[in-house]
Design a protein around this motif. Structure first.
Motif, PDB file in Angstrom:
ATOM      1  N   ARG A  94       9.154   4.385  -3.920  1.00 17.25           N
ATOM      2  CA  ARG A  94       9.338   3.632  -1.775  1.00 17.25           C
ATOM      3  C   ARG A  94       8.373   3.386  -1.805  1.00 17.25           C
ATOM      4  NH1 ARG A  94      10.877   8.917   1.039  1.00 17.25           N
ATOM      5  NH2 ARG A  94       9.621   8.038   1.949  1.00 17.25           N
ATOM      6  N   LEU A  95       7.165   3.800  -2.305  1.00 15.05           N
ATOM      7  CA  LEU A  95       5.613   3.339  -1.690  1.00 15.05           C
ATOM      8  C   LEU A  95       5.542   1.597  -2.285  1.00 15.05           C
ATOM      9  CD1 LEU A  95       3.228   3.670   0.534  1.00 15.05           C
ATOM     10  CD2 LEU A  95       1.654   4.813  -1.926  1.00 15.05           C
ATOM     11  N   ALA A  96       5.700   1.824  -3.611  1.00 13.85           N
ATOM     12  CA  ALA A  96       5.338   0.570  -4.037  1.00 13.85           C
ATOM     13  C   ALA A  96       5.609  -1.005  -3.844  1.00 13.85           C
ATOM     14  CB  ALA A  96       6.006   0.913  -5.805  1.00 13.85           C
ATOM     15  N   SER A  97       7.527  -0.002  -3.178  1.00 17.32           N
ATOM     16  CA  SER A  97       8.171  -1.236  -2.979  1.00 17.32           C
ATOM     17  C   SER A  97       7.216  -1.669  -1.569  1.00 17.32           C
ATOM     18  CB  SER A  97       9.670  -0.714  -2.270  1.00 17.32           C
ATOM     19  OG  SER A  97       9.846  -0.054  -1.765  1.00 17.32           O
ATOM     20  N   LEU A  98       6.500  -1.121  -0.431  1.00 12.23           N
ATOM     21  CA  LEU A  98       6.055  -1.701   0.753  1.00 12.23           C
ATOM     22  C   LEU A  98       5.238  -2.042   0.232  1.00 12.23           C
ATOM     23  CD1 LEU A  98       7.045   1.926   3.038  1.00 12.23           C
ATOM     24  CD2 LEU A  98       8.290  -0.002   2.585  1.00 12.23           C
ATOM     25  N   LYS A  99       4.528  -2.089  -1.211  1.00 12.96           N
ATOM     26  CA  LYS A  99       3.521  -2.930  -1.145  1.00 12.96           C
ATOM     27  C   LYS A  99       3.445  -3.577  -1.278  1.00 12.96           C
ATOM     28  CE  LYS A  99       0.023  -2.688  -4.462  1.00 12.96           C
ATOM     29  NZ  LYS A  99       0.016  -4.661  -4.521  1.00 12.96           N
ATOM     30  N   PRO A 100       2.560  -4.878  -0.447  1.00 14.90           N
ATOM     31  CA  PRO A 100       2.169  -6.283  -0.305  1.00 14.90           C
ATOM     32  C   PRO A 100       1.797  -7.009  -2.278  1.00 14.90           C
ATOM     33  CG  PRO A 100       1.648  -5.827   1.440  1.00 14.90           C
ATOM     34  CD  PRO A 100       1.641  -4.584   1.337  1.00 14.90           C
ATOM     35  N   LYS A 101       2.426  -7.575  -2.272  1.00 16.06           N
ATOM     36  CA  LYS A 101       1.748  -7.952  -3.661  1.00 16.06           C
ATOM     37  C   LYS A 101       0.414  -8.391  -3.916  1.00 16.06           C
ATOM     38  CE  LYS A 101       6.377  -8.110  -6.668  1.00 16.06           C
ATOM     39  NZ  LYS A 101       6.127  -6.822  -7.385  1.00 16.06           N
ATOM     40  N   ASP A 102       0.093  -9.630  -2.474  1.00 14.61           N
ATOM     41  CA  ASP A 102      -1.292  -9.946  -2.315  1.00 14.61           C
ATOM     42  C   ASP A 102      -1.971  -8.926  -2.143  1.00 14.61           C
ATOM     43  OD1 ASP A 102      -0.034  -9.886  -0.184  1.00 14.61           O
ATOM     44  OD2 ASP A 102      -0.967 -11.698   0.018  1.00 14.61           O
ATOM     45  N   LYS A 103      -2.332  -7.824  -1.750  1.00 14.30           N
ATOM     46  CA  LYS A 103      -2.753  -6.885  -1.853  1.00 14.30           C
ATOM     47  C   LYS A 103      -2.565  -5.776  -2.565  1.00 14.30           C
ATOM     48  CE  LYS A 103      -3.163  -5.407   2.877  1.00 14.30           C
ATOM     49  NZ  LYS A 103      -2.865  -4.803   3.990  1.00 14.30           N
ATOM     50  N   LEU A 104      -4.233  -4.702  -2.957  1.00 16.32           N
ATOM     51  CA  LEU A 104      -4.452  -4.279  -3.818  1.00 16.32           C
ATOM     52  C   LEU A 104      -4.173  -3.483  -3.407  1.00 16.32           C
ATOM     53  CD1 LEU A 104      -8.446  -5.622  -4.666  1.00 16.32           C
ATOM     54  CD2 LEU A 104      -6.278  -6.345  -6.185  1.00 16.32           C
ATOM     55  N   TRP A 105      -4.028  -1.960  -4.344  1.00 13.74           N
ATOM     56  CA  TRP A 105      -4.203  -0.471  -3.738  1.00 13.74           C
ATOM     57  C   TRP A 105      -4.833  -0.404  -3.263  1.00 13.74           C
ATOM     58  CZ3 TRP A 105       0.530   1.719  -3.735  1.00 13.74           C
ATOM     59  CH2 TRP A 105       1.551   1.450  -4.135  1.00 13.74           C
ATOM     60  N   LYS A 106      -5.836   0.063  -3.366  1.00 14.16           N
ATOM     61  CA  LYS A 106      -7.180   0.712  -2.591  1.00 14.16           C
ATOM     62  C   LYS A 106      -6.937  -0.015  -0.912  1.00 14.16           C
ATOM     63  CE  LYS A 106     -10.830   1.407  -3.904  1.00 14.16           C
ATOM     64  NZ  LYS A 106     -12.727   2.585  -4.571  1.00 14.16           N
ATOM     65  N   LYS A 107      -6.709  -1.246  -0.951  1.00 22.22           N
ATOM     66  CA  LYS A 107      -6.906  -1.769   0.330  1.00 22.22           C
ATOM     67  C   LYS A 107      -5.472  -1.591   1.397  1.00 22.22           C
ATOM     68  CE  LYS A 107      -7.887  -5.101   2.943  1.00 22.22           C
ATOM     69  NZ  LYS A 107      -8.370  -4.375   4.804  1.00 22.22           N
TER      70      LYS A 107
END
Length: 139
Positions: A94-107
């Motif tokens: 669910r979290l992975a689906s919320l993350k924008p593709k152009d943003k790094l994980w730590k950010k």
């Protein structure tokens, strides 16, 4: 008269020590700030964990590694951001689906808790925080 002088000198030293403690961050204060950041990242990840392993083993591990000074995928031992994305999609879908593709994980994680990662201040790769390579962004 000498006794009064010594008492005043002692009082001034005590005040100076208090002021020094209040205005100069100590190692204890710095550590508690890092502990707080770690706990906030861990709690955030736990909300999205797919199972107990992700919640109680992987989330704390990722939270601790997020305090380190490299990119998160490097600190976790992955060879690329693509591997990191696949790992996160497996354990935190669910979290992975919320993350924008152009943003790094730590950010992404630190933005989610409204904080800045300790490594960001000295990072030499800041321009990639929002514009990852196309091949890696598809992770």
């Amino acid at each position: 008269m000498k006794e009064v002088f010594h008492v005043k000198k002692w009082v001034y030293k005590q005040r100076a020590r208090k002021l020094h403690y209040l205005f100069k961050p100590s190692k204890e204060k710095a550590m508690s700030e890092l502990d707080t950041l770690c706990r906030e990242i861990e709690d955030y990840l736990k909300k999205y964990a797919i199972d107990d392993e992700a919640r109680y083993v992987i989330a704390p591990h990722i939270a601790k590694k997020s305090l380190e000074m490299n990119h998160l995928y490097q600190d976790l031992g992955f060879k690329s951001r693509v591997q990191m994305g696949a790992y996160m999609a497996t354990h935190f879908p669910r979290l992975a689906s919320l993350k924008p593709k152009d943003k790094l994980w730590k950010k992404f994680l630190y933005d989610a808790i409204g904080k800045v990662a300790p490594a960001c201040a000295t990072c030499h790769d800041q321009e990639h925080c929002f514009t990852c390579l196309i091949a890696e962004a598809s992770a």
